[in-house]
Design a protein around this motif. Sequence first.
Motif, PDB file in Angstrom:
ATOM      1  N   ALA A  21     -26.815 -40.092 -43.089  1.00  0.00           N
ATOM      2  CA  ALA A  21     -26.337 -41.576 -42.762  1.00  0.00           C
ATOM      3  C   ALA A  21     -25.279 -41.737 -43.997  1.00  0.00           C
ATOM      4  CB  ALA A  21     -27.347 -42.480 -42.754  1.00  0.00           C
ATOM      5  N   SER A  22     -24.157 -42.389 -43.465  1.00  0.00           N
ATOM      6  CA  SER A  22     -23.265 -42.914 -44.508  1.00  0.00           C
ATOM      7  C   SER A  22     -22.999 -44.218 -44.401  1.00  0.00           C
ATOM      8  CB  SER A  22     -21.852 -42.097 -44.092  1.00  0.00           C
ATOM      9  OG  SER A  22     -21.793 -40.769 -44.401  1.00  0.00           O
ATOM     10  N   LEU A  23     -23.373 -44.971 -45.756  1.00  0.00           N
ATOM     11  CA  LEU A  23     -23.552 -46.456 -45.814  1.00  0.00           C
ATOM     12  C   LEU A  23     -22.372 -47.000 -46.654  1.00  0.00           C
ATOM     13  CD1 LEU A  23     -27.036 -46.634 -47.214  1.00  0.00           C
ATOM     14  CD2 LEU A  23     -26.567 -46.468 -44.766  1.00  0.00           C
ATOM     15  N   VAL A  24     -21.826 -47.941 -45.960  1.00  0.00           N
ATOM     16  CA  VAL A  24     -20.824 -48.699 -46.654  1.00  0.00           C
ATOM     17  C   VAL A  24     -21.383 -50.014 -46.999  1.00  0.00           C
ATOM     18  CG1 VAL A  24     -18.419 -49.661 -46.898  1.00  0.00           C
ATOM     19  CG2 VAL A  24     -18.699 -47.254 -45.974  1.00  0.00           C
ATOM     20  N   ILE A  25     -21.558 -50.599 -48.080  1.00  0.00           N
ATOM     21  CA  ILE A  25     -22.371 -51.679 -48.426  1.00  0.00           C
ATOM     22  C   ILE A  25     -21.140 -52.855 -48.652  1.00  0.00           C
ATOM     23  CG2 ILE A  25     -23.870 -53.064 -49.805  1.00  0.00           C
ATOM     24  CD1 ILE A  25     -24.876 -50.149 -50.353  1.00  0.00           C
ATOM     25  N   ARG A  26     -21.197 -54.088 -47.631  1.00  0.00           N
ATOM     26  CA  ARG A  26     -20.334 -55.101 -47.689  1.00  0.00           C
ATOM     27  C   ARG A  26     -21.135 -56.410 -47.694  1.00  0.00           C
ATOM     28  NH1 ARG A  26     -16.884 -52.070 -49.015  1.00  0.00           N
ATOM     29  NH2 ARG A  26     -15.062 -51.236 -47.876  1.00  0.00           N
ATOM     30  N   ASN A  27     -20.784 -57.400 -48.579  1.00  0.00           N
ATOM     31  CA  ASN A  27     -21.774 -58.778 -48.840  1.00  0.00           C
ATOM     32  C   ASN A  27     -23.131 -58.364 -48.673  1.00  0.00           C
ATOM     33  OD1 ASN A  27     -19.265 -59.974 -48.552  1.00  0.00           O
ATOM     34  ND2 ASN A  27     -19.171 -59.768 -46.581  1.00  0.00           N
ATOM     35  N   ARG A  28     -23.673 -57.308 -49.492  1.00  0.00           N
ATOM     36  CA  ARG A  28     -25.100 -56.856 -49.697  1.00  0.00           C
ATOM     37  C   ARG A  28     -25.745 -56.573 -48.293  1.00  0.00           C
ATOM     38  NH1 ARG A  28     -26.781 -62.389 -52.518  1.00  0.00           N
ATOM     39  NH2 ARG A  28     -28.601 -61.831 -51.619  1.00  0.00           N
ATOM     40  N   GLN A  29     -24.958 -55.987 -47.504  1.00  0.00           N
ATOM     41  CA  GLN A  29     -25.626 -55.355 -46.054  1.00  0.00           C
ATOM     42  C   GLN A  29     -24.858 -54.575 -45.675  1.00  0.00           C
ATOM     43  OE1 GLN A  29     -25.846 -58.655 -43.260  1.00  0.00           O
ATOM     44  NE2 GLN A  29     -23.829 -59.217 -43.745  1.00  0.00           N
ATOM     45  N   PHE A  30     -25.351 -53.448 -44.864  1.00  0.00           N
ATOM     46  CA  PHE A  30     -24.806 -52.483 -44.265  1.00  0.00           C
ATOM     47  C   PHE A  30     -25.070 -52.392 -42.779  1.00  0.00           C
ATOM     48  CE2 PHE A  30     -28.516 -50.502 -46.068  1.00  0.00           C
ATOM     49  CZ  PHE A  30     -29.039 -49.913 -44.938  1.00  0.00           C
ATOM     50  N   ASP A  31     -24.337 -51.675 -41.857  1.00  0.00           N
ATOM     51  CA  ASP A  31     -24.476 -51.300 -40.423  1.00  0.00           C
ATOM     52  C   ASP A  31     -23.920 -49.884 -40.103  1.00  0.00           C
ATOM     53  OD1 ASP A  31     -24.758 -51.105 -37.663  1.00  0.00           O
ATOM     54  OD2 ASP A  31     -24.480 -53.368 -37.236  1.00  0.00           O
ATOM     55  N   CYS A  32     -24.576 -49.019 -40.034  1.00  0.00           N
ATOM     56  CA  CYS A  32     -24.146 -47.553 -39.831  1.00  0.00           C
ATOM     57  C   CYS A  32     -24.831 -46.788 -38.734  1.00  0.00           C
ATOM     58  CB  CYS A  32     -24.041 -46.911 -40.966  1.00  0.00           C
ATOM     59  SG  CYS A  32     -26.033 -46.238 -41.603  1.00  0.00           S
ATOM     60  N   VAL A  33     -24.319 -45.694 -38.460  1.00  0.00           N
ATOM     61  CA  VAL A  33     -24.898 -44.724 -37.667  1.00  0.00           C
ATOM     62  C   VAL A  33     -25.796 -43.742 -38.271  1.00  0.00           C
ATOM     63  CG1 VAL A  33     -24.545 -42.987 -35.810  1.00  0.00           C
ATOM     64  CG2 VAL A  33     -23.081 -45.178 -35.753  1.00  0.00           C
ATOM     65  N   ALA A  34     -26.946 -43.577 -38.129  1.00  0.00           N
ATOM     66  CA  ALA A  34     -27.943 -42.440 -38.556  1.00  0.00           C
ATOM     67  C   ALA A  34     -27.833 -41.327 -37.545  1.00  0.00           C
ATOM     68  CB  ALA A  34     -29.212 -42.966 -38.962  1.00  0.00           C
ATOM     69  N   HIS A  35     -27.708 -40.239 -38.005  1.00  0.00           N
ATOM     70  CA  HIS A  35     -27.789 -38.951 -37.274  1.00  0.00           C
ATOM     71  C   HIS A  35     -29.274 -38.226 -37.678  1.00  0.00           C
ATOM     72  CE1 HIS A  35     -23.618 -39.296 -36.233  1.00  0.00           C
ATOM     73  NE2 HIS A  35     -23.479 -39.712 -37.635  1.00  0.00           N
ATOM     74  N   THR A  36     -30.098 -38.180 -36.501  1.00  0.00           N
ATOM     75  CA  THR A  36     -31.412 -37.670 -37.023  1.00  0.00           C
ATOM     76  C   THR A  36     -31.870 -36.561 -35.727  1.00  0.00           C
ATOM     77  OG1 THR A  36     -32.629 -38.987 -35.277  1.00  0.00           O
ATOM     78  CG2 THR A  36     -31.951 -40.141 -37.391  1.00  0.00           C
ATOM     79  N   GLY A  37     -32.932 -36.139 -36.084  1.00  0.00           N
ATOM     80  CA  GLY A  37     -33.256 -34.782 -35.236  1.00  0.00           C
ATOM     81  C   GLY A  37     -33.760 -35.316 -34.012  1.00  0.00           C
ATOM     82  N   LYS A  38     -33.986 -36.686 -33.884  1.00  0.00           N
ATOM     83  CA  LYS A  38     -34.341 -37.476 -32.882  1.00  0.00           C
ATOM     84  C   LYS A  38     -33.156 -38.067 -31.742  1.00  0.00           C
ATOM     85  CE  LYS A  38     -38.574 -36.452 -33.509  1.00  0.00           C
ATOM     86  NZ  LYS A  38     -39.421 -35.569 -32.715  1.00  0.00           N
ATOM     87  N   GLY A  39     -32.107 -37.647 -32.490  1.00  0.00           N
ATOM     88  CA  GLY A  39     -30.814 -38.280 -31.773  1.00  0.00           C
ATOM     89  C   GLY A  39     -30.159 -39.483 -32.914  1.00  0.00           C
ATOM     90  N   THR A  40     -28.986 -39.877 -32.465  1.00  0.00           N
ATOM     91  CA  THR A  40     -28.126 -40.791 -33.147  1.00  0.00           C
ATOM     92  C   THR A  40     -28.588 -42.371 -32.655  1.00  0.00           C
ATOM     93  OG1 THR A  40     -26.303 -39.075 -32.784  1.00  0.00           O
ATOM     94  CG2 THR A  40     -25.881 -41.542 -33.511  1.00  0.00           C
ATOM     95  N   MET A  41     -28.738 -42.969 -33.931  1.00  0.00           N
ATOM     96  CA  MET A  41     -29.500 -44.424 -33.895  1.00  0.00           C
ATOM     97  C   MET A  41     -28.611 -45.108 -34.952  1.00  0.00           C
ATOM     98  SD  MET A  41     -33.400 -43.391 -34.031  1.00  0.00           S
ATOM     99  CE  MET A  41     -33.796 -41.617 -33.531  1.00  0.00           C
ATOM    100  N   ARG A  42     -28.575 -46.543 -34.503  1.00  0.00           N
ATOM    101  CA  ARG A  42     -27.976 -47.352 -35.598  1.00  0.00           C
ATOM    102  C   ARG A  42     -29.062 -47.755 -36.573  1.00  0.00           C
ATOM    103  NH1 ARG A  42     -27.270 -53.584 -33.990  1.00  0.00           N
ATOM    104  NH2 ARG A  42     -26.027 -54.271 -35.903  1.00  0.00           N
ATOM    105  N   LEU A  43     -28.533 -47.862 -37.801  1.00  0.00           N
ATOM    106  CA  LEU A  43     -29.323 -48.283 -39.035  1.00  0.00           C
ATOM    107  C   LEU A  43     -28.753 -49.227 -39.871  1.00  0.00           C
ATOM    108  CD1 LEU A  43     -31.594 -47.345 -40.916  1.00  0.00           C
ATOM    109  CD2 LEU A  43     -30.107 -45.896 -42.354  1.00  0.00           C
ATOM    110  N   THR A  44     -29.583 -50.488 -39.899  1.00  0.00           N
ATOM    111  CA  THR A  44     -28.945 -51.778 -40.374  1.00  0.00           C
ATOM    112  C   THR A  44     -29.920 -51.973 -41.800  1.00  0.00           C
ATOM    113  OG1 THR A  44     -30.206 -53.153 -38.929  1.00  0.00           O
ATOM    114  CG2 THR A  44     -27.912 -52.687 -38.344  1.00  0.00           C
ATOM    115  N   GLY A  45     -29.184 -52.690 -42.781  1.00  0.00           N
ATOM    116  CA  GLY A  45     -29.887 -53.154 -43.939  1.00  0.00           C
ATOM    117  C   GLY A  45     -29.406 -54.332 -44.711  1.00  0.00           C
ATOM    118  N   VAL A  46     -30.141 -55.055 -45.189  1.00  0.00           N
ATOM    119  CA  VAL A  46     -29.907 -56.230 -45.912  1.00  0.00           C
ATOM    120  C   VAL A  46     -30.565 -56.170 -47.320  1.00  0.00           C
ATOM    121  CG1 VAL A  46     -30.136 -58.748 -45.951  1.00  0.00           C
ATOM    122  CG2 VAL A  46     -29.640 -57.592 -43.737  1.00  0.00           C
TER     123      VAL A  46
END
Length: 105
Positions: free
Chosen positions: A69-94
């Motif tokens: 996953a590649s994260l760009v943190i803005r305003n103390r949060q991120f929303d990115c795409v995670a590439h996994t062995g189970k497929g591509t999934m959205r990953l969010t964080g606060v």
Amino acid sequence: MSLVYHITLHSPMGPRSGLLKLPAAGEPPLAAITLLRRQNQVAAQQPRPGEYHLSGQLDSAVGPFDFTASLVIRNRQFDCVAHTGKGTMRLTGVQAEESKEFAHE
């Protein structure tokens, strides 16, 4: 001090909550991810302030799977795409309130 984020992996089986601890300057380039009731360490590169590239394997009940996953943190949060062995999934964080150091805005 490390940055701590409450994360959600938006998987086909539904959202999966966890924690992500990113390394601070001077710490080994490893991130700790607690997800799917397991704690894992993955490589964490920081090419620029507020940007991280994560890669490694995550353990799950059905065995380990690759994760990037590649994260760009803005305003103390991120929303990115995670590439996994189970497929591509959205990953969010606060950023967690207990995290004392703030990401670059």
